[in-house]
Design a protein around this motif. Structure first.
Motif, PDB file in Angstrom:
ATOM      1  N   UNK A   6       0.835  -1.206   0.000  1.00  8.77           N
ATOM      2  CA  UNK A   6       0.000   0.000   0.000  1.00  8.77           C
ATOM      3  C   UNK A   6       0.872   1.260   0.000  1.00  8.77           C
ATOM      4  N   UNK A   7       1.905   1.270   0.835  1.00  8.55           N
ATOM      5  CA  UNK A   7       2.806   2.428   0.903  1.00  8.55           C
ATOM      6  C   UNK A   7       3.478   2.657  -0.456  1.00  8.55           C
ATOM      7  N   UNK A   8       3.960   1.587  -1.105  1.00  9.81           N
ATOM      8  CA  UNK A   8       4.606   1.716  -2.421  1.00  9.81           C
ATOM      9  C   UNK A   8       3.620   2.224  -3.465  1.00  9.81           C
ATOM     10  N   UNK A   9       2.399   1.687  -3.453  1.00 10.94           N
ATOM     11  CA  UNK A   9       1.380   2.112  -4.419  1.00 10.94           C
ATOM     12  C   UNK A   9       1.018   3.578  -4.194  1.00 10.94           C
ATOM     13  N   UNK A  10       0.830   3.971  -2.955  1.00  8.25           N
ATOM     14  CA  UNK A  10       0.481   5.369  -2.668  1.00  8.25           C
ATOM     15  C   UNK A  10       1.603   6.324  -3.059  1.00  8.25           C
ATOM     16  N   UNK A  11       2.860   5.929  -2.814  1.00 10.79           N
ATOM     17  CA  UNK A  11       3.994   6.766  -3.217  1.00 10.79           C
ATOM     18  C   UNK A  11       4.046   6.900  -4.740  1.00 10.79           C
ATOM     19  N   UNK A  12       3.845   5.756  -5.436  1.00 10.45           N
ATOM     20  CA  UNK A  12       3.850   5.790  -6.895  1.00 10.45           C
ATOM     21  C   UNK A  12       2.730   6.682  -7.415  1.00 10.45           C
ATOM     22  N   UNK A  13       1.533   6.524  -6.893  1.00  9.29           N
ATOM     23  CA  UNK A  13       0.395   7.340  -7.337  1.00  9.29           C
ATOM     24  C   UNK A  13       0.669   8.822  -7.120  1.00  9.29           C
TER      25      UNK A  13
END
Length: 157
Positions: A6-13
């Motif tokens: 989730x943290x990686x996806x949110x950072x990417x977004x």
């Protein structure tokens, strides 16, 4: 989804949406009278290559355009005298796209306006420490992808 995912996806977004917002603002600028944003990218890429030239396939690898779309764009740029097509020495099937003097002039003029806009939009939102951190982080992210060849650094292609 795990907390790490989730943290990686949110950072990417967040990174992706920030890039899109800046690109939209840049694309709407009045600096694109001479060439479009995508045409400028082709001229900029050629200007950064040794001899201000690149094979058509390398230009395709460096841009978001498919090779057929890029071929049509190169046709338009060639008709305007901004690039020229040449046969690759020793490879009659290869096409070399070369930046002309007029293409270099246009790229330089638009490039100065483009740099001013980037400085205003990115530099105006971030201080020097933020800019340094952003550059370091995006460099680490790019470098971590490792397997993708960087044709900008490949001499003689």
């Amino acid at each position: 989804m795990t907390p790490d995912e989730r943290r990686a996806v949110e950072a990417w977004e967040s990174l992706f949406r920030a890039q899109v917002a800046v690109l939209r603002r840049l694309g709407a600028d009045a600096i694109w009278q001479d060439v479009s944003f995508r045409e400028y990218d082709v001229l900029f890429t050629l200007r950064s290559r040794p001899g201000h030239a690149a094979r058509l396939r390398d230009l395709a690898a460096l841009s978001l355009l498919s090779q057929p779309s890029l071929s049509r764009m190169v046709d338009r740029l060639e008709a305007r005298g901004l690039v020229a097509r040449e046969v690759v020495p020793g490879d009659a099937r290869g096409t070399l796209v070369v930046l002309t003097e007029e293409g270099a002039r246009v790229q330089g003029e638009v490039g100065r306006r483009h740099a001013e806009a980037i400085a205003a939009y990115v530099g105006g939102a971030l201080d020097d420490d933020d800019l340094d951190a952003l550059r370091a982080l995006t460099g680490r992210l790019r470098d971590a992808q490792g397997a993708i060849p960087d044709v900008r650094r490949s001499p003689g292609r």
